[in-house]
Design an enzyme around this catalytic site. Structure first.
Site, PDB file in Angstrom:
ATOM      1  N   GLY A   9      16.980 -13.413  81.390  1.00  0.00           N
ATOM      2  CA  GLY A   9      17.101 -11.965  81.292  1.00  0.00           C
ATOM      3  C   GLY A   9      16.425 -11.308  82.480  1.00  0.00           C
ATOM      4  O   GLY A   9      16.035 -11.980  83.444  1.00  0.00           O
ATOM      5  N   ASN A  10      16.273  -9.992  82.405  1.00  0.00           N
ATOM      6  CA  ASN A  10      15.667  -9.279  83.525  1.00  0.00           C
ATOM      7  C   ASN A  10      14.148  -9.316  83.507  1.00  0.00           C
ATOM      8  O   ASN A  10      13.513  -9.004  84.511  1.00  0.00           O
ATOM      9  CB  ASN A  10      16.181  -7.844  83.575  1.00  0.00           C
ATOM     10  CG  ASN A  10      17.581  -7.797  84.151  1.00  0.00           C
ATOM     11  OD1 ASN A  10      17.774  -8.013  85.346  1.00  0.00           O
ATOM     12  ND2 ASN A  10      18.570  -7.572  83.301  1.00  0.00           N
ATOM     13  N   THR A  11      13.545  -9.677  82.375  1.00  0.00           N
ATOM     14  CA  THR A  11      12.086  -9.762  82.302  1.00  0.00           C
ATOM     15  C   THR A  11      11.608 -11.200  82.178  1.00  0.00           C
ATOM     16  O   THR A  11      10.670 -11.607  82.845  1.00  0.00           O
ATOM     17  CB  THR A  11      11.558  -8.955  81.095  1.00  0.00           C
ATOM     18  OG1 THR A  11      12.042  -7.615  81.201  1.00  0.00           O
ATOM     19  CG2 THR A  11      10.030  -8.935  81.080  1.00  0.00           C
ATOM     20  N   GLN A  12      12.263 -11.966  81.316  1.00  0.00           N
ATOM     21  CA  GLN A  12      11.785 -13.319  81.030  1.00  0.00           C
ATOM     22  C   GLN A  12      12.937 -14.292  80.974  1.00  0.00           C
ATOM     23  O   GLN A  12      14.084 -13.894  80.758  1.00  0.00           O
ATOM     24  CB  GLN A  12      11.089 -13.339  79.665  1.00  0.00           C
ATOM     25  CG  GLN A  12       9.681 -12.794  79.728  1.00  0.00           C
ATOM     26  CD  GLN A  12       8.961 -12.999  78.420  1.00  0.00           C
ATOM     27  OE1 GLN A  12       9.488 -12.715  77.364  1.00  0.00           O
ATOM     28  NE2 GLN A  12       7.740 -13.497  78.506  1.00  0.00           N
ATOM     29  N   MET A  13      12.616 -15.582  81.164  1.00  0.00           N
ATOM     30  CA  MET A  13      13.617 -16.596  80.847  1.00  0.00           C
ATOM     31  C   MET A  13      13.181 -17.314  79.570  1.00  0.00           C
ATOM     32  O   MET A  13      11.995 -17.449  79.291  1.00  0.00           O
ATOM     33  CB  MET A  13      13.837 -17.565  82.006  1.00  0.00           C
ATOM     34  CG  MET A  13      12.684 -18.439  82.357  1.00  0.00           C
ATOM     35  SD  MET A  13      13.221 -19.705  83.526  1.00  0.00           S
ATOM     36  CE  MET A  13      12.994 -18.885  85.100  1.00  0.00           C
ATOM     37  N   ILE A  98      26.703 -11.516  80.663  1.00  0.00           N
ATOM     38  CA  ILE A  98      27.021 -12.768  79.975  1.00  0.00           C
ATOM     39  C   ILE A  98      26.129 -12.944  78.739  1.00  0.00           C
ATOM     40  O   ILE A  98      26.537 -13.565  77.750  1.00  0.00           O
ATOM     41  CB  ILE A  98      26.936 -13.964  80.961  1.00  0.00           C
ATOM     42  CG1 ILE A  98      27.697 -15.173  80.441  1.00  0.00           C
ATOM     43  CG2 ILE A  98      25.491 -14.322  81.294  1.00  0.00           C
ATOM     44  CD1 ILE A  98      29.182 -15.097  80.557  1.00  0.00           C
ATOM     45  N   ASP A  99      24.931 -12.327  78.747  1.00  0.00           N
ATOM     46  CA  ASP A  99      24.056 -12.405  77.561  1.00  0.00           C
ATOM     47  C   ASP A  99      24.697 -11.711  76.356  1.00  0.00           C
ATOM     48  O   ASP A  99      24.578 -12.170  75.213  1.00  0.00           O
ATOM     49  CB  ASP A  99      22.659 -11.822  77.857  1.00  0.00           C
ATOM     50  CG  ASP A  99      22.683 -10.393  78.381  1.00  0.00           C
ATOM     51  OD1 ASP A  99      23.751  -9.910  78.841  1.00  0.00           O
ATOM     52  OD2 ASP A  99      21.620  -9.736  78.354  1.00  0.00           O
ATOM     53  N   SER A 124      14.824  -5.884  78.212  1.00  0.00           N
ATOM     54  CA  SER A 124      14.591  -4.957  79.335  1.00  0.00           C
ATOM     55  C   SER A 124      15.469  -3.733  79.151  1.00  0.00           C
ATOM     56  O   SER A 124      15.017  -2.595  79.224  1.00  0.00           O
ATOM     57  CB  SER A 124      14.947  -5.628  80.662  1.00  0.00           C
ATOM     58  OG  SER A 124      14.351  -6.881  80.744  1.00  0.00           O
ATOM     59  N   THR A 177      -1.611  12.633  74.706  1.00  0.00           N
ATOM     60  CA  THR A 177      -0.492  12.215  75.561  1.00  0.00           C
ATOM     61  C   THR A 177       0.023  10.830  75.174  1.00  0.00           C
ATOM     62  O   THR A 177       1.233  10.603  75.094  1.00  0.00           O
ATOM     63  CB  THR A 177      -0.954  12.202  77.039  1.00  0.00           C
ATOM     64  OG1 THR A 177      -1.513  13.487  77.342  1.00  0.00           O
ATOM     65  CG2 THR A 177       0.197  11.918  77.979  1.00  0.00           C
TER      66      THR A 177
HETATM   67  N1  LIG Z   1       6.964 -11.732  70.731  1.00  0.00           N
HETATM   68  C1  LIG Z   1       7.368 -11.403  71.941  1.00  0.00           C
HETATM   69  N2  LIG Z   1       7.610 -12.368  72.834  1.00  0.00           N
HETATM   70  C2  LIG Z   1       8.011 -12.061  74.047  1.00  0.00           C
HETATM   71  N3  LIG Z   1       8.245 -10.815  74.503  1.00  0.00           N
HETATM   72  C3  LIG Z   1       7.987  -9.818  73.677  1.00  0.00           C
HETATM   73  C4  LIG Z   1       7.567 -10.047  72.365  1.00  0.00           C
HETATM   74  N4  LIG Z   1       7.443  -8.856  71.784  1.00  0.00           N
HETATM   75  C5  LIG Z   1       7.765  -7.936  72.685  1.00  0.00           C
HETATM   76  N5  LIG Z   1       8.083  -8.492  73.837  1.00  0.00           N
HETATM   77  C6  LIG Z   1       8.525  -7.783  75.009  1.00  0.00           C
HETATM   78  O1  LIG Z   1       9.930  -8.019  75.148  1.00  0.00           O
HETATM   79  C7  LIG Z   1      10.283  -8.007  76.518  1.00  0.00           C
HETATM   80  C8  LIG Z   1      11.178  -9.143  76.841  1.00  0.00           C
HETATM   81  O2  LIG Z   1      12.267  -9.095  76.000  1.00  0.00           O
HETATM   82  P1  LIG Z   1      13.508  -9.999  76.325  1.00  0.00           P
HETATM   83  O3  LIG Z   1      14.487  -9.787  75.235  1.00  0.00           O
HETATM   84  O4  LIG Z   1      13.083 -11.398  76.605  1.00  0.00           O
HETATM   85  O5  LIG Z   1      13.996  -9.323  77.669  1.00  0.00           O
HETATM   86  P2  LIG Z   1      15.007  -9.799  78.787  1.00  0.00           P
HETATM   87  O6  LIG Z   1      16.080 -10.628  78.087  1.00  0.00           O
HETATM   88  O7  LIG Z   1      15.530  -8.530  79.321  1.00  0.00           O
HETATM   89  O8  LIG Z   1      14.247 -10.590  79.790  1.00  0.00           O
HETATM   90  C9  LIG Z   1       8.987  -8.124  77.318  1.00  0.00           C
HETATM   91  O9  LIG Z   1       8.855  -6.924  78.050  1.00  0.00           O
HETATM   92  C10 LIG Z   1       7.884  -8.243  76.286  1.00  0.00           C
HETATM   93  O10 LIG Z   1       6.823  -7.356  76.583  1.00  0.00           O
HETATM   94  C1  LIG Z   2      22.747  -4.801  80.101  1.00  0.00           C
HETATM   95  C2  LIG Z   2      21.927  -5.918  80.717  1.00  0.00           C
HETATM   96  C3  LIG Z   2      21.139  -5.384  81.893  1.00  0.00           C
HETATM   97  C4  LIG Z   2      20.952  -6.445  79.644  1.00  0.00           C
HETATM   98  O1  LIG Z   2      20.037  -7.355  80.230  1.00  0.00           O
HETATM   99  P1  LIG Z   2      18.599  -7.700  79.598  1.00  0.00           P
HETATM  100  O2  LIG Z   2      18.013  -6.460  79.033  1.00  0.00           O
HETATM  101  O3  LIG Z   2      18.869  -8.692  78.475  1.00  0.00           O
HETATM  102  O4  LIG Z   2      17.799  -8.313  80.682  1.00  0.00           O
HETATM  103  C5  LIG Z   2      22.870  -7.100  81.143  1.00  0.00           C
HETATM  104  O5  LIG Z   2      23.668  -7.488  80.080  1.00  0.00           O
HETATM  105  C6  LIG Z   2      23.729  -6.745  82.335  1.00  0.00           C
HETATM  106  O6  LIG Z   2      23.308  -6.821  83.465  1.00  0.00           O
HETATM  107  N1  LIG Z   2      25.017  -6.339  82.083  1.00  0.00           N
HETATM  108  C7  LIG Z   2      26.003  -6.067  83.091  1.00  0.00           C
HETATM  109  C8  LIG Z   2      26.797  -4.825  82.800  1.00  0.00           C
HETATM  110  C9  LIG Z   2      27.552  -4.845  81.486  1.00  0.00           C
HETATM  111  O7  LIG Z   2      27.208  -5.573  80.550  1.00  0.00           O
HETATM  112  O8  LIG Z   2      28.552  -4.080  81.373  1.00  0.00           O
HETATM  113  K   LIG Z   3      19.087  -6.932  76.386  1.00  0.00           K
END
Ligand SMILES: Nc1ncnc2c1ncn2[C@@H]1O[C@H](COP(=O)(O)OP(=O)(O)O)[C@@H](O)[C@H]1O
Ligand SMILES: CC(C)(COP(=O)(O)O)[C@@H](O)C(=O)NCCC(=O)O
Ligand SMILES: [K+]
Length: 242
Positions: A9-13, A98-99, A124, A177
């Site tokens: 994903g955009n934050t984690q694998m 693709i996710d 993300s 805030t």
């Molecule tokens: N239990 C958890 N484990 C991992 N990430 C978590 C959890 N709870 C919240 N998060 C948050 O979820 C985000 C990652 O979500 P994820 O679905 O893996 O994102 P992406 O697929 O976009 O990489 C991180 O920013 C993290 O701070």
């Molecule tokens: C929407 C997303 C950014 C989600 O990514 P994630 O939050 O899981 O990292 C990803 O599915 C993406 O790059 N999509 C391409 C554009 C589309 O789905 O139409």
């Molecule tokens: K997502």
């Protein structure tokens, strides 16, 4: 063979260790090759391990593929909607993340005729997608995830701090805030998701709702949370394509 599946994903694998019937362990990793090495050792993976990978983030992906190849492993990529056993009924199927399609693939074998599924993936970004009971992916909505909204507020204003949302705030007025931002982040996400699901549902029976992604436990109300939904979809598509 499908030994390990990877969802980038955009934050984690996320890595999923596979056995013949499903995923037996999950690891969340960042960009650091030392953490990859550690995880590879923990799972006692040998050279020749077969990895199936789906990514929405190329900058994460290329270094990982190089590293795996250097270990003597075999990497298969899932990167095209035609590899996925759902009908992708949108304007540009090849542009759908693709996710999002992996999530749909994971649910494919559980579909009931006439019962649509709303798939909420809160990472993300947040995606709220619609899968019909007969296996058609109809698209959905993309909105900023909670972390992304928090960073945007901080980065593009002079006065707002960076807020991390640890728990669901109440809906009373925030008295400072940070409390105000917590409410804004949480209810923007939750109410947006709710409104979308209700809107889609006007075209069909009330849907089953399935949640995944890092923020699913914080946001989900009705429906099921499936933390490994995307990995499960990769595993199924890998089995079909292997
Ligand atoms: N239990 C958890 N484990 C991992 N990430 C978590 C959890 N709870 C919240 N998060 C948050 O979820 C985000 C990652 O979500 P994820 O679905 O893996 O994102 P992406 O697929 O976009 O990489 C991180 O920013 C993290 O701070
Ligand atoms: C929407 C997303 C950014 C989600 O990514 P994630 O939050 O899981 O990292 C990803 O599915 C993406 O790059 N999509 C391409 C554009 C589309 O789905 O139409
Ligand atoms: K997502």
């Amino acid at each position: 063979m499908v030994d390990v599946v990877i969802d980038i994903g955009n934050t984690q694998m996320k890595w999923g260790r596979c056995n013949p019937t499903g995923i037996s362990a999950i690891a969340r990793l960042d960009r650091d090759p030392e953490s990859w090495q550690q995880q590879r050792d923990d799972w006692e993976l040998r050279p020749g391990t077969e990895w199936w990978l789906a990514s929405v983030n190329p900058s994460f992906t290329e270094p990982l593929i190089d590293w795996l190849t250097d270990q003597g492993d075999v990497v298969h990529r899932i990167d095209h909607f035609r590899q996925v056993p759902v009908i992708v009924d949108v304007e540009f199927p090849e542009r759908v993340g693709i996710d999002r399609l992996m999530n749909a693939a994971a649910l494919r074998s559980e579909l009931q005729p006439g019962q649509a599924v709303a798939i909420v993936d809160a990472g993300s970004a947040i995606t709220v997608d619609w899968l019909t009971g007969d296996g058609r992916f109809l698209g959905g909505a993309i909105l900023p995830g909670i972390g992304l909204m928090a960073r945007a507020l901080h980065q593009y204003t002079a006065a707002l701090p960076l807020v991390t949302l640890h728990r669901a705030p109440p809906a009373n007025p925030g008295r400072n805030t940070v409390e105000a931002i917590e409410r804004g982040l949480f209810f923007a996400a939750r109410s947006g998701i709710d409104a979308l699901i209700r809107g889609y549902a006007q075209q069909a029976e009330s849907p089953r709702v399935v949640w995944t992604g890092g923020y699913a436990p914080l946001l989900a109300q009705e429906g099921e949370i499936r933390p490994d939904l995307t990995l499960e979809g990769i595993r199924r598509v890998a089995e079909w394509n292997a």
